[in-house]
Every structure is written in C-alpha cells, then in structure tokens.
Motif scaffolding. Structure first.
Motif, PDB file in Angstrom:
ATOM      1  N   SER A 231     -28.505  31.057  -3.297  1.00  0.00           N
ATOM      2  CA  SER A 231     -28.901  29.881  -2.874  1.00  0.00           C
ATOM      3  C   SER A 231     -27.683  29.028  -2.358  1.00  0.00           C
ATOM      4  CB  SER A 231     -29.316  28.785  -4.309  1.00  0.00           C
ATOM      5  OG  SER A 231     -29.561  27.486  -3.861  1.00  0.00           O
ATOM      6  N   LEU A 232     -26.406  29.284  -2.980  1.00  0.00           N
ATOM      7  CA  LEU A 232     -25.321  28.500  -2.342  1.00  0.00           C
ATOM      8  C   LEU A 232     -24.973  29.229  -1.000  1.00  0.00           C
ATOM      9  CD1 LEU A 232     -22.920  28.412  -5.512  1.00  0.00           C
ATOM     10  CD2 LEU A 232     -23.987  26.392  -4.189  1.00  0.00           C
ATOM     11  N   GLU A 233     -25.210  30.593  -0.994  1.00  0.00           N
ATOM     12  CA  GLU A 233     -25.009  31.189   0.437  1.00  0.00           C
ATOM     13  C   GLU A 233     -25.754  30.656   1.675  1.00  0.00           C
ATOM     14  OE1 GLU A 233     -25.427  35.235  -0.568  1.00  0.00           O
ATOM     15  OE2 GLU A 233     -23.347  35.569  -1.157  1.00  0.00           O
ATOM     16  N   ARG A 234     -27.005  30.381   1.229  1.00  0.00           N
ATOM     17  CA  ARG A 234     -27.976  29.882   2.160  1.00  0.00           C
ATOM     18  C   ARG A 234     -27.761  28.419   2.102  1.00  0.00           C
ATOM     19  NH1 ARG A 234     -32.765  30.911   4.201  1.00  0.00           N
ATOM     20  NH2 ARG A 234     -34.074  29.284   4.717  1.00  0.00           N
ATOM     21  N   GLN A 235     -27.300  27.801   1.536  1.00  0.00           N
ATOM     22  CA  GLN A 235     -26.999  26.409   1.818  1.00  0.00           C
ATOM     23  C   GLN A 235     -25.687  26.248   2.786  1.00  0.00           C
ATOM     24  OE1 GLN A 235     -26.441  24.087  -1.823  1.00  0.00           O
ATOM     25  NE2 GLN A 235     -28.252  24.661  -2.761  1.00  0.00           N
ATOM     26  N   ALA A 236     -24.901  27.344   2.492  1.00  0.00           N
ATOM     27  CA  ALA A 236     -23.628  27.436   3.400  1.00  0.00           C
ATOM     28  C   ALA A 236     -24.205  27.616   4.887  1.00  0.00           C
ATOM     29  CB  ALA A 236     -22.558  28.135   2.789  1.00  0.00           C
ATOM     30  N   SER A 237     -25.148  28.442   5.093  1.00  0.00           N
ATOM     31  CA  SER A 237     -25.431  29.042   6.155  1.00  0.00           C
ATOM     32  C   SER A 237     -26.821  28.524   6.948  1.00  0.00           C
ATOM     33  CB  SER A 237     -25.658  30.627   6.257  1.00  0.00           C
ATOM     34  OG  SER A 237     -26.663  30.784   5.410  1.00  0.00           O
ATOM     35  N   HIS A 238     -27.516  27.506   6.227  1.00  0.00           N
ATOM     36  CA  HIS A 238     -28.763  26.956   6.623  1.00  0.00           C
ATOM     37  C   HIS A 238     -28.914  25.513   6.542  1.00  0.00           C
ATOM     38  CE1 HIS A 238     -29.736  31.251   6.164  1.00  0.00           C
ATOM     39  NE2 HIS A 238     -30.997  31.053   6.892  1.00  0.00           N
ATOM     40  N   ASP A 239     -29.457  25.037   7.900  1.00  0.00           N
ATOM     41  CA  ASP A 239     -29.796  23.344   7.604  1.00  0.00           C
ATOM     42  C   ASP A 239     -30.741  23.076   6.413  1.00  0.00           C
ATOM     43  OD1 ASP A 239     -29.939  20.907   8.703  1.00  0.00           O
ATOM     44  OD2 ASP A 239     -32.005  21.533   9.300  1.00  0.00           O
ATOM     45  N   GLY A 240     -30.474  22.011   5.695  1.00  0.00           N
ATOM     46  CA  GLY A 240     -31.448  22.162   4.528  1.00  0.00           C
ATOM     47  C   GLY A 240     -32.666  21.422   4.886  1.00  0.00           C
ATOM     48  N   LEU A 241     -32.723  20.685   6.060  1.00  0.00           N
ATOM     49  CA  LEU A 241     -33.922  19.946   6.389  1.00  0.00           C
ATOM     50  C   LEU A 241     -34.871  20.965   6.979  1.00  0.00           C
ATOM     51  CD1 LEU A 241     -35.545  17.545   6.613  1.00  0.00           C
ATOM     52  CD2 LEU A 241     -34.465  16.835   8.955  1.00  0.00           C
ATOM     53  N   THR A 242     -34.504  22.018   7.930  1.00  0.00           N
ATOM     54  CA  THR A 242     -35.523  22.542   8.785  1.00  0.00           C
ATOM     55  C   THR A 242     -35.437  24.185   8.328  1.00  0.00           C
ATOM     56  OG1 THR A 242     -33.936  23.091  10.497  1.00  0.00           O
ATOM     57  CG2 THR A 242     -34.942  21.060  10.809  1.00  0.00           C
TER      58      THR A 242
END
Length: 390
Positions: free
Chosen positions: A215-226
């Motif tokens: 989840s942290l890796e995704r938050q670092a690489s992805h936009d939280g809204l879209t």
C-alpha cells in the motif's frame, strides 16, 4: 514417548502472550488494523482457553474443560472472520459469526457425554472452521499476499491433526477414557496443532505487513484520487518504455489529455463533484488501456497516456473510443442535470524511441494548446498543421 502437558500449556501461554503483544503493536500501524484486531480477539480467546486447561491440570473440574473447549473453538471462528475481513475487505457474514457462537455453545452439553464419545465430536467441530479458513486462502491465492499461503496451510494442518484425533478416538476409545493417562498420539497431535495455530498468527502479521508495504509503495507511485500513476512515478516509467522501444525498434505515442472547462465544473457544481468527474474519467481511460500502456495524472485535470508500439493512427483510434466512452459515462449533478465530459488532446510521436521524454512532453503540450485554441474537444498532432476531430 510422552510430553509433560503442563509444560506444553505454559509454553503455549507464553507464545500466545507474545503474539498478542505483537498484534496490539502492529494493529496500530498497519492498514489492515481491523483484521489484526479480530485476529487479536481470537488470540485472546485462545490464550484464555489454554489458561483454563492449565488450571484444570492443577485443580481438575469439568467446567474448566468445557470453558476451554468453548473459548478455543470460538477463537478459531474469530480467526476465520479475520481472514475473511482481510481477504474480501468486507465484514464477515452473519452465518459465520453465529456459527462460531453455536459451535462454542455446543461444547457445554457435550461435557455430559463420556470422554471417548465426546472427543471425536469435539475434534470434528474444531476442525471445521480451520478447513473453512484454508478454503478462503485457497480461493484467493491468485490475488492475496504470498505470506497468507503459509497461514492457510498451517490452519489446514491443524484441521488435519484434529481429524486424525477424531479417527483415533473412534478406533481406540479406550485411549480416551482417562485423559490423565499418557496418550502419545493425542499429545503429539495436540502439540503440532497448537504450534501451527500459533505460527499462523505470526504468519498473518507478516501478511498484513506485506499488504501495508504494498500500500505504501502504491501511495508513493499512484495518485490517491484517480488511481493513475503520479508524475514522479510516470517519468521513470516513460524513460523505461522509450529504452525498450529503442531496443525493439518500435514507436511510442505520447498523448496529453486535458478535460475541457473543468474549472467551470468545479465552480458550478463543487469540488466534490469535480473529484467524481476525475475518478470516472480515470476509470473510463483504464478500460481502454493495454497492459503495457501507462496512464499518468500530471496535475489537476491534465493526464498523459503512453502507448508503446503505437503510431498516430493507433493513438487516434484510442482517443476516438475514449471520446465516445466519456459521452456515455452518464454523470449527473445533484440537481439531476446531465454533465457532459469532453477533453482536448495533443499527440507526440517517438519513432523507435528516439525522442526522449522531455521532448515528447513539450511537443504534446504545444499540440494540446493548439487543440484547445481551436475550440476544445479536439485532437492535435505535434508537427501537423491542423487539429484533428476524433
């Protein structure tokens, strides 16, 4: 071979106490805190159940055994609810919760039966929730965390041990007439089963840690809204795509997308509705993407599409489908009015990956503004003299 059962229970109490401390600590920090809390409740029930067994060794009384069996079986069901909450990310079903209560309560009237008759029934009841847990892990094996697989395996091993004890009690009832007498089969199977239950708890913490890391890796690489890649992650991935295109002598199409009159949408209908427009638009784009395509949110209402092994014609086909999909999104404001979503786009090409990322962005940005100046809801190709209506 015989083992000193009070020593086993003391070791198990220490193990479950250590696991409980780990669950309390980890539950405050990990994203799967609700699942860990449920596992913690199950761990506490197990701890209490084995404590009653230890008390029975010191001061024998049928009530201790009944309470111990009820707590242990209910603890197993709580483990299953924690697994289902973790895997399906939803609250466990009512039948599962009430099934645990019924199984726990069934331990009380079973104490009225002779021990050789009671033992196989109790063992079978205790095995059922663990088999259910193994099935939950098995059906989610393709998408669940890898650390969850040993958890399911250990729980199934506990169930197998309990089923073996069920068969042994049916075939050799005399061995269960007096539980104070040494019974190597029961002692070894119980030790293996309890140790596996304890090990599955530590494995579950590892699975929650694995999910938190992901989840942290995704938050670092992805936009939280879209859910699109963010700008920081999109740049390196674009460069990697261009390097691969250079090696394989393939073209790359880079598309900048900008939602038309988005500020007006925010001003007239509020930012909450504007966020929903962005989410729906991003979801629509992803339905048209190949596995190799990249979708990046550059900021605000501006997005980028990276289309490997593609040219201007291929990019135009994608944009045409996307334009039609946007018209069919069916967005409505709070007043019930339909909200039409359109976009302007600029396309830049990198034949055989020879044009780098910065140059692609500048060319596509210039083309995008030409499309907007031409009236929006249009596509412009970098290097071309006119816009192209999709």
């Amino acid at each position: 071979m015989t083992l000193h059962e009070p020593t086993i229970f003391v070791l198990l109490l220490i193990g479950y106490a250590m696991l409980g401390l780990l669950l309390v600590t980890a539950g405050r920090r990990l994203v799967s805190g609700e699942s860990l809390r449920r596992w913690g409740w199950g761990n506490g029930l197990m701890l209490a159940g084995y404590l009653f067994l230890l008390v029975d060794v010191a001061a024998p009384w049928p009530g201790w055994i009944a309470a111990s069996n009820a707590l242990i079986v209910y603890g197993e069901f709580v483990f299953v609810t924690a697994l289902q909450r973790f895997i399906d990310e939803r609250l466990p079903s009512g039948p599962l919760r009430w099934g645990g209560v019924a199984a726990a309560l069934s331990m009380l009237p079973l104490m009225l039966l002779p021990t050789p008759t009671r033992m196989p029934i109790q063992s079978l009841i205790a095995a059922l929730p663990l088999l259910w847990a193994g099935w939950l892990v098995w059906r989610s094996r393709a998408r669940a965390e890898r650390a969850l697989r040993p958890v399911g395996l250990m729980l199934v091993l506990v169930a197998v041990a309990l089923l073996i004890r069920t068969v042994h009690a049916l075939l050799q009832p005399a061995a269960y007439v007096d539980l104070s007498q040494p019974n190597p089969v029961q002692t070894l199977l119980a030790l293996a089963a309890y140790a596996a239950l304890l090990g599955s708890g530590f494995g579950f913490v590892l699975a929650c840690t694995e999910r938190a890391t992901r989840s942290l890796e995704r938050q670092a690489s992805h936009d939280g809204l879209t859910g699109a890649l963010n700008r920081q992650a999109g740049g390196p991935l674009l460069q990697r795509t261009l390097l691969r295109a250079r090696r394989e002598r393939q073209g790359v199409a880079y598309v900048l997308l900008d939602l038309d009159r988005f500020k007006q949408v925010n001003d007239e209908h509020g930012h909450a509705f504007g966020d929903e427009v962005l989410r729906r638009f991003a979801r629509t784009v992803r339905t048209r993407m190949r596995a190799s395509d990249l979708f990046v949110r550059l900021g605000g209402e501006e997005f980028a599409l990276v289309l490997p092994d593609s040219d201007a014609a291929g990019a135009l086909v994608v944009l045409e489908h996307l334009r039609r999909d946007c018209l069919e999104m069916g967005l409505c404001t709070e007043s019930g009015c339909a909200c039409r979503v359109s976009f302007s786009a600029g396309i830049a090409l990198s034949p055989q990956g020879r044009v780098d990322g910065d140059a692609l962005y500048r060319a596509a940005d210039t083309a995008l503004y030409r499309a907007k100046r031409a009236g929006r809801d249009q596509v412009a190709l970098a290097g071309a003299d006119e816009t192209i209506h999709p």
